[in-house]
Write an enzyme that holds these catalytic residues in place. Structure first.
Site, PDB file in Angstrom:
ATOM      1  N   LYS A 578      19.635 -14.883 -43.342  1.00 15.51           N
ATOM      2  CA  LYS A 578      18.506 -14.146 -42.757  1.00 15.51           C
ATOM      3  C   LYS A 578      17.963 -14.771 -41.480  1.00 15.51           C
ATOM      4  O   LYS A 578      17.098 -14.185 -40.818  1.00 15.51           O
ATOM      5  CB  LYS A 578      17.376 -14.050 -43.789  1.00 15.51           C
ATOM      6  CG  LYS A 578      17.702 -13.190 -44.984  1.00 15.51           C
ATOM      7  CD  LYS A 578      16.583 -13.198 -46.001  1.00 15.51           C
ATOM      8  CE  LYS A 578      16.620 -14.399 -46.906  1.00 15.51           C
ATOM      9  NZ  LYS A 578      17.769 -14.410 -47.828  1.00 15.51           N
ATOM     10  N   GLU A 605      22.953  -6.110 -44.430  1.00 18.43           N
ATOM     11  CA  GLU A 605      22.285  -5.396 -45.523  1.00 18.43           C
ATOM     12  C   GLU A 605      21.722  -6.352 -46.552  1.00 18.43           C
ATOM     13  O   GLU A 605      20.633  -6.141 -47.093  1.00 18.43           O
ATOM     14  CB  GLU A 605      23.280  -4.442 -46.187  1.00 18.43           C
ATOM     15  CG  GLU A 605      22.715  -3.612 -47.326  1.00 18.43           C
ATOM     16  CD  GLU A 605      21.655  -2.625 -46.849  1.00 18.43           C
ATOM     17  OE1 GLU A 605      20.471  -2.833 -47.169  1.00 18.43           O
ATOM     18  OE2 GLU A 605      22.011  -1.670 -46.142  1.00 18.43           O
ATOM     19  N   VAL A 608      17.986  -8.265 -47.046  1.00 20.19           N
ATOM     20  CA  VAL A 608      16.856  -7.745 -47.819  1.00 20.19           C
ATOM     21  C   VAL A 608      17.406  -7.044 -49.059  1.00 20.19           C
ATOM     22  O   VAL A 608      18.168  -6.087 -48.948  1.00 20.19           O
ATOM     23  CB  VAL A 608      16.020  -6.743 -47.000  1.00 20.19           C
ATOM     24  CG1 VAL A 608      14.821  -6.257 -47.825  1.00 20.19           C
ATOM     25  CG2 VAL A 608      15.547  -7.359 -45.687  1.00 20.19           C
ATOM     26  N   ALA A 610      19.498  -8.127 -51.443  1.00 20.91           N
ATOM     27  CA  ALA A 610      20.869  -8.442 -51.889  1.00 20.91           C
ATOM     28  C   ALA A 610      21.766  -7.220 -51.748  1.00 20.91           C
ATOM     29  O   ALA A 610      22.036  -6.759 -50.645  1.00 20.91           O
ATOM     30  CB  ALA A 610      20.851  -8.982 -53.310  1.00 20.91           C
ATOM     31  N   GLY A 663      20.800 -19.571 -59.816  1.00 20.27           N
ATOM     32  CA  GLY A 663      21.167 -19.118 -58.478  1.00 20.27           C
ATOM     33  C   GLY A 663      20.250 -18.072 -57.887  1.00 20.27           C
ATOM     34  O   GLY A 663      20.594 -17.418 -56.895  1.00 20.27           O
ATOM     35  N   GLU A 666      17.053 -20.177 -53.235  1.00 15.97           N
ATOM     36  CA  GLU A 666      17.850 -20.912 -52.261  1.00 15.97           C
ATOM     37  C   GLU A 666      18.044 -22.339 -52.795  1.00 15.97           C
ATOM     38  O   GLU A 666      17.305 -22.782 -53.697  1.00 15.97           O
ATOM     39  CB  GLU A 666      17.125 -20.965 -50.911  1.00 15.97           C
ATOM     40  CG  GLU A 666      16.861 -19.618 -50.267  1.00 15.97           C
ATOM     41  CD  GLU A 666      18.109 -18.979 -49.693  1.00 15.97           C
ATOM     42  OE1 GLU A 666      19.147 -19.669 -49.610  1.00 15.97           O
ATOM     43  OE2 GLU A 666      18.061 -17.778 -49.371  1.00 15.97           O
ATOM     44  N   LYS A 681      12.143 -11.293 -44.741  1.00 14.41           N
ATOM     45  CA  LYS A 681      12.616  -9.977 -45.172  1.00 14.41           C
ATOM     46  C   LYS A 681      11.717  -8.853 -44.666  1.00 14.41           C
ATOM     47  O   LYS A 681      12.207  -7.831 -44.169  1.00 14.41           O
ATOM     48  CB  LYS A 681      12.713  -9.943 -46.702  1.00 14.41           C
ATOM     49  CG  LYS A 681      13.809 -10.830 -47.265  1.00 14.41           C
ATOM     50  CD  LYS A 681      13.806 -10.853 -48.792  1.00 14.41           C
ATOM     51  CE  LYS A 681      14.922 -11.735 -49.348  1.00 14.41           C
ATOM     52  NZ  LYS A 681      14.904 -11.801 -50.822  1.00 14.41           N
ATOM     53  N   GLY A 796      20.926 -12.902 -57.011  1.00 13.25           N
ATOM     54  CA  GLY A 796      22.105 -13.248 -57.789  1.00 13.25           C
ATOM     55  C   GLY A 796      23.356 -13.189 -56.942  1.00 13.25           C
ATOM     56  O   GLY A 796      23.471 -12.367 -56.025  1.00 13.25           O
TER      57      GLY A 796
END
Length: 814
Positions: A578, A605, A608, A610, A663, A666, A681, A796
Site C-alpha cells: 500500500k 486491488e 483495500v 484483500a 497472519g 503486518e 486504505k 489473510g
C-alpha cells in the site's frame, strides 16, 4: 527425377551424414541428384583462415590443421578401413593445394576476391567427394561430379551470376549421359567461362539445387535442413511456432527475404517459372511432413501465414525542403547506393516528398552515409537538404500472407499489438500486392515483437503473461500455489498462459527464461543468487518479454520506490503493497500517469479489502458517471479480528498475538493497531474517488497508549500491551455497557477523512461484522440513502493472494 539438397547441419559430421544415407537408400527409381554443402562450420573456417593468412598472421596454420583433421576424421568414421586409402589420398592431395593457396596469401599479404573464391570452394569440393565415396562404400550406385564443370558464371567473384544457357545444357547433357543412379554435387561452387572457381553467394547450395532442378525439369526439389519446414515464426525465438504445411512461392519468398533462414530467396527463382514444387524437410526427423511450396494460391483461408524478421538493419533518412518537387532526387539517392553495391531492403517516402527513408544492412551504414552526403554535398551546403541521418541496431519484422490483401484491419491489428507491448515502430512499408506488411523496430525488441504478433495471429488468442514475483512469504507462496492449481483452467477457459519467470525474496532471487517450475520453486529459489532489487529490474528489462508483470507481495518502501522505473519500461505492476498508492499525492498521480502513457496496467486491488472487489467497483462507479458522496468502512481485517475476539475473558495482548500468528496483521503489528494501515486504505479510496488528498490530511484518533505507539520492536510493543491491559478492558466495558461493539471505522465525506475506534449500536451494518471481515459502504448520487455494500473476508494470505491473482487475470484480459 528429384533433386535433394542437404545443408551444413545435415553434413556437420559422420553421424549426420549417415542419416542422409538412410534417407536416400530406399530410392529405387529414376536418377536422383544430391547437392551438399560443406561440412558444418567449414566455410566460416576457410574464410577465417584466408583472412588471417592475408594479414600474415601465422595462426592461420592451426585453423588449417583443424579443417584438415575434420575431413580426415570424417573419412575414418564413415568409410571402412580397407576402402579408405584412395579417399584419404585424394583428400590429402586437395588439402595440399589448399595449403599452398593459403601460403600464397600469407606471402603476398593480401587476398583477392578471385583467390577467396578458390579457397572457400574447397568446403563443398571435399564434402561432396567424401559423401559420394561413403555412399559407394555402402553399395549405393553413386557418382561424384564437380559442380564447376556444370555451372558457368561470370567472373563476379563472391556472388557470381549464372549463365543459364550454357549451364542448363551442361547439366542436362551430363545427367542424361551419367549411368549412375545417384549423382552427388557440391553446392555453392561454380566456375567462370575461363574455368576459374566462383561462388554463388550466401545460400548458394540452395541455389545450386534449384539451378539443377530447373535444368532437368525435376519432379520436386527437396531441401533437407535441421527444422521440419518453414515455420510461422523463428522457432528458436517463438517457442509456440508451428511448421506451415503448404505455402505459395510468393509467400515463401517473402518469408525467406525477411530472415527465414531455411530457404534462400534466389533459390525459388530458377524453379518458379516451371512450377517445380519445393519441399522443406528435416534430416533429423525425416518422417515429419515438412513444408510444401507450390505455385498454388493460399486456399486455407489463413490471412497471415508467417512472421519473419531480419536483424542488423540500419535506417538512413534523407530529408529537406530542397527535395520537394525536384525531379531526380530519388534517382540520385538510389543510384549512388547501387553503384557502391549497397542493397536496399526497404523503402518509405513521405507523400510530401520532404523525406526518403531506406533500410540497409548495418555493415553498409558508414559507407552509405559517406557516399550519400558526398552526392548531395551541394544541396547540403546550401541548407536545402540535411546530412543523412543513420540509425543502427534495428530490425525489420514482417507479416506475410497471400490472403492479407483481402482482409481489412490487419495493419491496425499488427501495430496495436506492438503498441500494447511498447514496441516503437520506426518505419513502415507495405507492397502494392499487400502480401507483406513490414515495420522497423529496435533490435532489442525483436523477441517481444515476434512473440506478441505470433500470439495475436496464430495462437487462437492464448495470451502469455510473464510474471516476476518479489516477495514469496505467506501471500507470495499462496499465490504460487494458486497459479499452479489454476494453470490448466486459465489456458483452457480464459485463454491465458501464465509463466513465472523470476522470483525473489529478501535473500535470494532466481530466473528461468522458460518459466520456473511451480512444483519446486522453493528449491530453485534456495539455489539462486543473492537478491539485488536493481539487478532484478535490469534482468526483467533485458529479457524484454511481452506482457511482463512485476508482482510485489512485500511491504517494502524501497521496493515501492521502483514502480516508476518498471512502468516507464512498459512492465505492468500488481501489488498488495500500500505504500506507493498512499505516498505523496504527486507520486501516486505520476504512477497512474505512467501506467497510461506506457500502456502498463498498475493494479492494486488488494491495497483495500484483500480479495474483495472494492477498488474495482469504485472504478466502475466512477467510470459510469456516478459520484461518491460518502464512504464508511471497516477496512482492517486484523483490527476487526482483534475486537471481535477481545472481551472481559481474554487479554488484549493474547488476541493481538493470535492475530499476528494467523497472519492477519503486518509483521509489525503497530502498523495495524496504530491506524496507519487503515489511513492508507481510506486515503487510496478517496484518491480513487477523484480527490486530491495526502495522509497528513486524515484525522487519526488512536486507541493505543502513547507508550505502545512509541515502541521500536515487537517485544517492547507486546510488553506495553500487557502493562496497559486495564485501559483496554475499560474500553470494552464502556462499549458493552452501551450495548455496542467496538469497530475501527474509516470515513470519507466532503473531502475530509478520519479513522478511529467507534461504538457501533445494534442494527448498524457494521454491528454483526464477524471474524476478520471488511465492509465498505458507498453512498453515491445513485445510492444516496441505501448504500452499495461490499462485505467479506478482508485479511489473510489466501484471500490476499486471490486478489493479486485476480489483478493478474485482469491484465490478461486487457
Amino acid at each position: 527425377m528429384k533433386v535433394l539438397k542437404f545443408g551444413g547441419s545435415s553434413v556437420a559430421n559422420a553421424q549426420n551424414i549417415s542419416l542422409i544415407k538412410n534417407i536416400i537408400a530406399p530410392i529405387n527409381r529414376d536418377k536422383t541428384i544430391i547437392v551438399v554443402s560443406a561440412l558444418g562450420g567449414i566455410t566460416d573456417l576457410l574464410l577465417q583462415t584466408a583472412q588471417l593468412a592475408s594479414i600474415q598472421d601465422k595462426s592461420y596454420t592451426s585453423i588449417f590443421l583443424e579443417i584438415e583433421n575434420r575431413h580426415l576424421q570424417t573419412i575414418k568414421e564413415l568409410i571402412p578401413i580397407h576402402q579408405q586409402s584412395k579417399v584419404l589420398s585424394k583428400v590429402k592431395s586437395e588439402l595440399n593445394i589448399l595449403e599452398t593457396l593459403l601460403e600464397g596469401a600469407f606471402l603476398i599479404g593480401e587476398i583477392t576476391p578471385k583467390l577467396s573464391d578458390k579457397i572457400v570452394s574447397y568446403g563443398e569440393l571435399l564434402s561432396s567427394y567424401i559423401i559420394s565415396e561413403y555412399f559407394i562404400s555402402e553399395g549405393i550406385d553413386t557418382a561424384h561430379t564437380d559442380s564447376r564443370q556444370l555451372i558457368k558464371t561470370n567472373n563476379h567473384y563472391g556472388k557470381a551470376i549464372v549463365n543459364y544457357n550454357i549451364t542448363n545444357d551442361n547439366i542436362a547433357k551430363h545427367i542424361q549421359e551419367c549411368p549412375h543412379q545417384i549423382i552427388v554435387l557440391g553446392g555453392f561452387i561454380a566456375s567462370s567461362i575461363k574455368g576459374d572457381s566462383t561462388t554463388l553467394g550466401r545460400g548458394g547450395s540452395d541455389y545450386t539445387a534449384a539451378i539443377v532442378a530447373n535444368a532437368i525439369d525435376a519432379e520436386v526439389l527437396e531441401i533437407w535442413t535441421d527444422v521440419s519446414g518453414l515455420y510461422t515464426a523463428n522457432p528458436k525465438i517463438v517457442k509456440q511456432a508451428k511448421a506451415i504445411p503448404h505455402i505459395s512461392y510468393e509467400e515463401a519468398m517473402e518469408l525467406s527475404h525477411f530472415g527465414a533462414k531455411v530457404l534462400y530467396p534466389p533459390t525459388i527463382q530458377p524453379v518458379l517459372s516451371k512450377g517445380i514444387n519445393i519441399v522443406i524437410k528435416n534430416t533429423f526427423a525425416p518422417d515429419a511432413a515438412g513444408t510444401l511450396i507450390t505455385k498454388n494460391q493460399n486456399r486455407s483461408g489463413k490471412t497471415v501465414r508467417g512472421i519473419s524478421h531480419v536483424e542488423q538493419i540500419a535506417l538512413l533518412s534523407l530529408e529537406g525542403s530542397g527535395m520537394v518537387g525536384i525531379p531526380g532526387i530519388s534517382k540520385r539517392f538510389f543510384e549512388v547506393l547501387s553503384q557502391a553495391g549497397i542493397s536496399v531492403v526497404m523503402i518509405t517516402q513521405a507523400s510530401s516528398e520532404h523525406s526518403i527513408c531506406i533500410g540497409i544492412s548495418d555493415q553498409d551504414t558508414d559507407l552509405a552515409v559517406e557516399i550519400i552526403n558526398d552526392a548531395f554535398s551541394h544541396e547540403i551546403s546550401l541548407g536545402k537538404i540535411k546530412p543523412v541521418i543513420a540509425e543502427k541496431e534495428l530490425a525489420i519484422i514482417a507479416l506475410v500472407g497471400d490472403n492479407m490483401k483481402s482482409h481489412q484491419g490487419l495493419s491496425g491489428k499488427m501495430f496495436s499489438t506492438l503498441g500494447k507491448n511498447n514496441v516503437n515502430i520506426r518505419a513502415i512499408a507495405q507492397g502494392a500486392s499487400e502480401r507483406n506488411i513490414s515495420a522497423v523496430i529496435k533490435k532489442d525488441d525483436v523477441k517481444k515483437a515476434l512473440n506478441s504478433l505470433h500470439e495475436e495471429f496464430f495462437e487462437e488468442n492464448v495470451k502469455q503473461l510473464n510474471l516476476f514475483v518479489m516477495g514469496v512469504g505467506n501471500v507470495g507462496s499462496k499465490l504460487m500455489n494458486q497459479i499452479q492449481l489454476q494453470k490448466k483452467y486459465l489456458k483452457e477457459k480464459l485463454r491465458l498462459n501464465i509463466r513465472v519467470i523470476g522470483i525473489a525474496n529478501s535473500r535470494k532471487m532466481v530466473f528461468n527464461e522458460d518459466g520456473i517450475s511451480l512444483k519446486n520453486w522453493e528449491e530453485a529459489l534456495s539455489n539462486g543468487q543473492s537478491t539485488d532489487k536493481d539487478l532484478f529490474f535490469q534482468t526483467i528489462k533485458n529479457l524484454n518479454y511481452r506482457n511482463s508483470i512485476f508482482v510485489d507481495n512485500t511491504a517494502s518502501a524501497e521496493v515501492s520506490k521502483t514502480y516508476n522505473t518498471y512502468l516507464r519500461n512498459s512492465i505492468s505492476i500488481v501489488t498488495c503493497n500500500k505504500i506507493a498508492c498512499s505516498s505523496d499525492f504527486n507520486n501516486y498521480q505520476e504512477l497512474k500517469d505512467l501506467a497510461r502513457q506506457y500502456n502498463a496496467p498498475f493494479l492494486f486491488e488488494t491495497n483495500v479489502g484483500a480479495g474483495l472487489p472494492i477498488i474495482d467497483t469504485l472504478k466502475n462507479l466512477m467510470a459510469s458517471g456516478d459520484k461518491i458522496l460518502k464512504i464508511q468502512a471497516v477496512l482492517s481485517g486484523s483490527l476487526n479480528f482483534v475486537f471481535n475476539n477481545f472481551n472481559d475473558k481474554t487479554t488484549f495482548h493474547d488476541v493481538v498475538k493470535e492475530a499476528q500468528e494467523q497472519g492477519y496483521t503486518e509483521p509489525d503489528p503497530t502498523i495495524d493497531l496504530s491506524g496507519i494501515d487503515v489511513m492508507r486504505k481510506i486515503l487510496i479510496l478517496a484518491r480513487e474517488s477523484g480527490n486530491e488528498l495526502n495522509i497528513d490530511d486524515i484525522v487519526n484518533t488512536p486507541f493505543l497508549p502513547k507508550e505502545s505507539l512509541d515502541t521500536n520492536n515487537n517485544e517492547d510493543f507486546f510488553a506495553s500491551l500487557v502493562k496497559h491491559e486495564e485501559s483496554f478492558q475499560k474500553m470494552y466495558a464502556e462499549a458493552s455497557k452501551a450495548d455496542c461493539k467496538l469497530k475501527y471505522v474509516a470515513q470519507f465525506e466532503n473531502g475530509k477523512a478520519s479513522v478511529g475506534l467507534q461504538h457501533i449500536p445494534k442494527g448498524h451494518d457494521f454491528y454483526n461484522l464477524e471474524g476478520s471481515d471488511n465492509i465498505v459502504l458507498f453512498f453515491t448520487e445513485r445510492y444516496p440513502n441505501q448504500p452499495m455494500i461490499i462485505k467479506g473476508a478482508g485479511a489473510g494470505a489466501d484471500v490476499t493472494a486471490s486478489g493479486i491473482f485476480a489483478d493478474i487475470i485482469r491484465i490478461g484480459n486487457f
